[in-house]
Write a protein that holds these residues in place. Sequence first.
Motif, PDB file in Angstrom:
ATOM      1  N   THR A  87      -0.124 -52.219  26.833  1.00  0.00           N
ATOM      2  CA  THR A  87      -1.115 -52.656  27.811  1.00  0.00           C
ATOM      3  C   THR A  87      -1.558 -51.489  28.686  1.00  0.00           C
ATOM      4  OG1 THR A  87       0.623 -53.261  29.374  1.00  0.00           O
ATOM      5  CG2 THR A  87      -0.147 -54.980  27.874  1.00  0.00           C
ATOM      6  N   PHE A  88      -2.682 -51.669  29.362  1.00  0.00           N
ATOM      7  CA  PHE A  88      -3.170 -50.615  30.237  1.00  0.00           C
ATOM      8  C   PHE A  88      -2.296 -50.515  31.482  1.00  0.00           C
ATOM      9  CE2 PHE A  88      -6.988 -51.124  27.683  1.00  0.00           C
ATOM     10  CZ  PHE A  88      -7.356 -49.799  27.513  1.00  0.00           C
ATOM     11  N   CYS A  89      -2.180 -49.287  31.967  1.00  0.00           N
ATOM     12  CA  CYS A  89      -1.349 -49.035  33.150  1.00  0.00           C
ATOM     13  C   CYS A  89      -1.920 -49.761  34.370  1.00  0.00           C
ATOM     14  CB  CYS A  89      -1.292 -47.535  33.431  1.00  0.00           C
ATOM     15  SG  CYS A  89      -0.564 -46.544  32.096  1.00  0.00           S
ATOM     16  N   LYS A  90      -1.032 -50.339  35.140  1.00  0.00           N
ATOM     17  CA  LYS A  90      -1.422 -51.020  36.369  1.00  0.00           C
ATOM     18  C   LYS A  90      -1.409 -50.028  37.531  1.00  0.00           C
ATOM     19  CE  LYS A  90      -1.589 -55.063  34.364  1.00  0.00           C
ATOM     20  NZ  LYS A  90      -2.890 -55.736  34.133  1.00  0.00           N
ATOM     21  N   THR A  91      -2.338 -50.200  38.441  1.00  0.00           N
ATOM     22  CA  THR A  91      -2.421 -49.303  39.587  1.00  0.00           C
ATOM     23  C   THR A  91      -1.107 -49.272  40.363  1.00  0.00           C
ATOM     24  OG1 THR A  91      -4.792 -49.763  39.787  1.00  0.00           O
ATOM     25  CG2 THR A  91      -3.717 -48.793  41.694  1.00  0.00           C
ATOM     26  N   LYS A  92      -0.481 -50.421  40.499  1.00  0.00           N
ATOM     27  CA  LYS A  92       0.768 -50.507  41.273  1.00  0.00           C
ATOM     28  C   LYS A  92       1.912 -49.724  40.623  1.00  0.00           C
ATOM     29  CE  LYS A  92       2.219 -54.914  39.163  1.00  0.00           C
ATOM     30  NZ  LYS A  92       3.409 -54.368  38.510  1.00  0.00           N
ATOM     31  N   ASP A  93       1.810 -49.433  39.322  1.00  0.00           N
ATOM     32  CA  ASP A  93       2.856 -48.696  38.622  1.00  0.00           C
ATOM     33  C   ASP A  93       2.571 -47.203  38.530  1.00  0.00           C
ATOM     34  OD1 ASP A  93       4.377 -50.999  38.111  1.00  0.00           O
ATOM     35  OD2 ASP A  93       3.230 -51.437  36.283  1.00  0.00           O
ATOM     36  N   LEU A  94       1.470 -46.759  39.123  1.00  0.00           N
ATOM     37  CA  LEU A  94       1.086 -45.355  39.026  1.00  0.00           C
ATOM     38  C   LEU A  94       1.204 -44.636  40.363  1.00  0.00           C
ATOM     39  CD1 LEU A  94      -2.144 -45.752  36.845  1.00  0.00           C
ATOM     40  CD2 LEU A  94       0.086 -44.901  36.058  1.00  0.00           C
ATOM     41  N   ALA A  95       1.817 -43.460  40.332  1.00  0.00           N
ATOM     42  CA  ALA A  95       1.825 -42.571  41.499  1.00  0.00           C
ATOM     43  C   ALA A  95       0.640 -41.626  41.315  1.00  0.00           C
ATOM     44  CB  ALA A  95       3.134 -41.796  41.570  1.00  0.00           C
ATOM     45  N   ILE A  96      -0.334 -41.692  42.207  1.00  0.00           N
ATOM     46  CA  ILE A  96      -1.591 -40.961  42.025  1.00  0.00           C
ATOM     47  C   ILE A  96      -1.764 -39.938  43.145  1.00  0.00           C
ATOM     48  CG2 ILE A  96      -4.079 -41.209  41.704  1.00  0.00           C
ATOM     49  CD1 ILE A  96      -3.610 -44.109  40.890  1.00  0.00           C
ATOM     50  N   ASP A  97      -2.180 -38.735  42.740  1.00  0.00           N
ATOM     51  CA  ASP A  97      -2.340 -37.650  43.712  1.00  0.00           C
ATOM     52  C   ASP A  97      -3.523 -36.783  43.312  1.00  0.00           C
ATOM     53  OD1 ASP A  97      -1.778 -36.123  45.931  1.00  0.00           O
ATOM     54  OD2 ASP A  97      -0.338 -34.831  44.874  1.00  0.00           O
ATOM     55  N   ALA A  98      -4.126 -36.112  44.293  1.00  0.00           N
ATOM     56  CA  ALA A  98      -5.260 -35.236  44.035  1.00  0.00           C
ATOM     57  C   ALA A  98      -4.978 -33.844  44.586  1.00  0.00           C
ATOM     58  CB  ALA A  98      -6.523 -35.808  44.670  1.00  0.00           C
ATOM     59  N   MET A  99      -5.405 -32.817  43.840  1.00  0.00           N
ATOM     60  CA  MET A  99      -5.205 -31.442  44.296  1.00  0.00           C
ATOM     61  C   MET A  99      -6.372 -30.564  43.867  1.00  0.00           C
ATOM     62  SD  MET A  99      -2.339 -29.934  41.636  1.00  0.00           S
ATOM     63  CE  MET A  99      -2.570 -28.270  42.249  1.00  0.00           C
ATOM     64  N   ASP A 100      -6.613 -29.529  44.641  1.00  0.00           N
ATOM     65  CA  ASP A 100      -7.661 -28.573  44.314  1.00  0.00           C
ATOM     66  C   ASP A 100      -7.199 -27.712  43.146  1.00  0.00           C
ATOM     67  OD1 ASP A 100      -9.832 -26.832  44.367  1.00  0.00           O
ATOM     68  OD2 ASP A 100      -8.898 -25.544  45.892  1.00  0.00           O
ATOM     69  N   ALA A 101      -8.016 -27.610  42.102  1.00  0.00           N
ATOM     70  CA  ALA A 101      -7.667 -26.811  40.922  1.00  0.00           C
ATOM     71  C   ALA A 101      -8.838 -25.932  40.499  1.00  0.00           C
ATOM     72  CB  ALA A 101      -7.256 -27.732  39.781  1.00  0.00           C
ATOM     73  N   ALA A 102      -9.642 -25.497  41.468  1.00  0.00           N
ATOM     74  CA  ALA A 102     -10.816 -24.678  41.162  1.00  0.00           C
ATOM     75  C   ALA A 102     -10.398 -23.377  40.480  1.00  0.00           C
ATOM     76  CB  ALA A 102     -11.586 -24.376  42.436  1.00  0.00           C
ATOM     77  N   PRO A 103     -10.999 -23.045  39.346  1.00  0.00           N
ATOM     78  CA  PRO A 103     -10.632 -21.817  38.625  1.00  0.00           C
ATOM     79  C   PRO A 103     -11.223 -20.557  39.242  1.00  0.00           C
ATOM     80  CG  PRO A 103     -12.376 -22.941  37.458  1.00  0.00           C
ATOM     81  CD  PRO A 103     -11.984 -23.844  38.603  1.00  0.00           C
ATOM     82  N   ASP A 104     -12.282 -20.728  40.040  1.00  0.00           N
ATOM     83  CA  ASP A 104     -12.912 -19.564  40.676  1.00  0.00           C
ATOM     84  C   ASP A 104     -13.668 -20.025  41.912  1.00  0.00           C
ATOM     85  OD1 ASP A 104     -15.502 -20.547  39.757  1.00  0.00           O
ATOM     86  OD2 ASP A 104     -14.938 -19.758  37.777  1.00  0.00           O
ATOM     87  N   GLU A 105     -14.475 -19.156  42.475  1.00  0.00           N
ATOM     88  CA  GLU A 105     -15.161 -19.463  43.735  1.00  0.00           C
ATOM     89  C   GLU A 105     -16.490 -20.183  43.537  1.00  0.00           C
ATOM     90  OE1 GLU A 105     -15.569 -15.877  45.974  1.00  0.00           O
ATOM     91  OE2 GLU A 105     -13.409 -15.677  46.350  1.00  0.00           O
ATOM     92  N   THR A 106     -16.880 -20.400  42.293  1.00  0.00           N
ATOM     93  CA  THR A 106     -18.162 -21.063  42.052  1.00  0.00           C
ATOM     94  C   THR A 106     -18.023 -22.408  41.343  1.00  0.00           C
ATOM     95  OG1 THR A 106     -18.450 -19.858  39.964  1.00  0.00           O
ATOM     96  CG2 THR A 106     -19.391 -18.866  41.953  1.00  0.00           C
ATOM     97  N   SER A 107     -16.892 -22.605  40.661  1.00  0.00           N
ATOM     98  CA  SER A 107     -16.682 -23.844  39.913  1.00  0.00           C
ATOM     99  C   SER A 107     -15.631 -24.703  40.619  1.00  0.00           C
ATOM    100  CB  SER A 107     -16.227 -23.543  38.480  1.00  0.00           C
ATOM    101  OG  SER A 107     -17.173 -22.752  37.807  1.00  0.00           O
ATOM    102  N   GLY A 108     -16.074 -25.795  41.184  1.00  0.00           N
ATOM    103  CA  GLY A 108     -15.142 -26.674  41.876  1.00  0.00           C
ATOM    104  C   GLY A 108     -14.472 -27.645  40.909  1.00  0.00           C
ATOM    105  N   ARG A 109     -13.166 -27.892  41.111  1.00  0.00           N
ATOM    106  CA  ARG A 109     -12.458 -28.863  40.277  1.00  0.00           C
ATOM    107  C   ARG A 109     -11.335 -29.505  41.095  1.00  0.00           C
ATOM    108  NH1 ARG A 109      -9.584 -26.829  34.949  1.00  0.00           N
ATOM    109  NH2 ARG A 109      -7.701 -26.826  36.237  1.00  0.00           N
TER     110      ARG A 109
END
Length: 219
Positions: A87-109
């Motif tokens: 089955t598809f993962c439930k939101t309540k079962d997921l630990a979710i985090d966001a981080m800056d991973a830009a490879p350079d000064e012009t490409s944001g990720r």
Amino acid sequence: MKYTRTTALAAVAVAAAFSLTACGGSDSSGKGSSTRNSSSSEGSSKTGGGSGSGGSEAGNAKPDSGEDTEARAGTANGATRTSGKVTFCKTKDLAIDAMDAAPDETSGRIDITMINRGSTTCSATGFAGVDIKDADNTSNPIERGHAQPRVTILKPGDAAVFDLAYDIDNSGDSLTSPTDILVTPPNETHTVTLKWPQGAGDIKGAYTDVEVYPTHTTE
């Protein structure tokens, strides 16, 4: 004496005539019988050949393509049912985090990671739903990038990641002021709110210039 010989000759002539008639009738009967038997045998041979090589075999033949199609369909359905157990993962079962991973000064990720904290294997395949909340309290939906989703199966403890991509505005005059990222995992309806990563570059253009890409495993 004359009378006797005449009578005898007449008798012989009659007997001879009778004999010839009998022989002629026998020949005629034989020829007719032979002709009919020959025709009957020939006709029977043709009929038998037609029935053996065409009629019966064609009538008993089974459509192999139909049987093969059913077999393939059964296999395909079986595979679908088997994969359907994950089955598809439930939101309540997921630990979710966001981080800056830009490879350079012009490409944001921005990399967004989801870790399966549940007790069962689940699927995180597809695109997550993403909105970016601005300082003015407006919420802006993010468009999908042109990429094909990959099968992403997570065992307990496994992680999946997807990213937001955009161009970085280094002018100092960006028109956006992102504060939060609203994430809804693939095939889910429950959303989590993440802080916009500190240090991430400013967005060039508008929120419509940001794209979200499908999930994939971190391995």
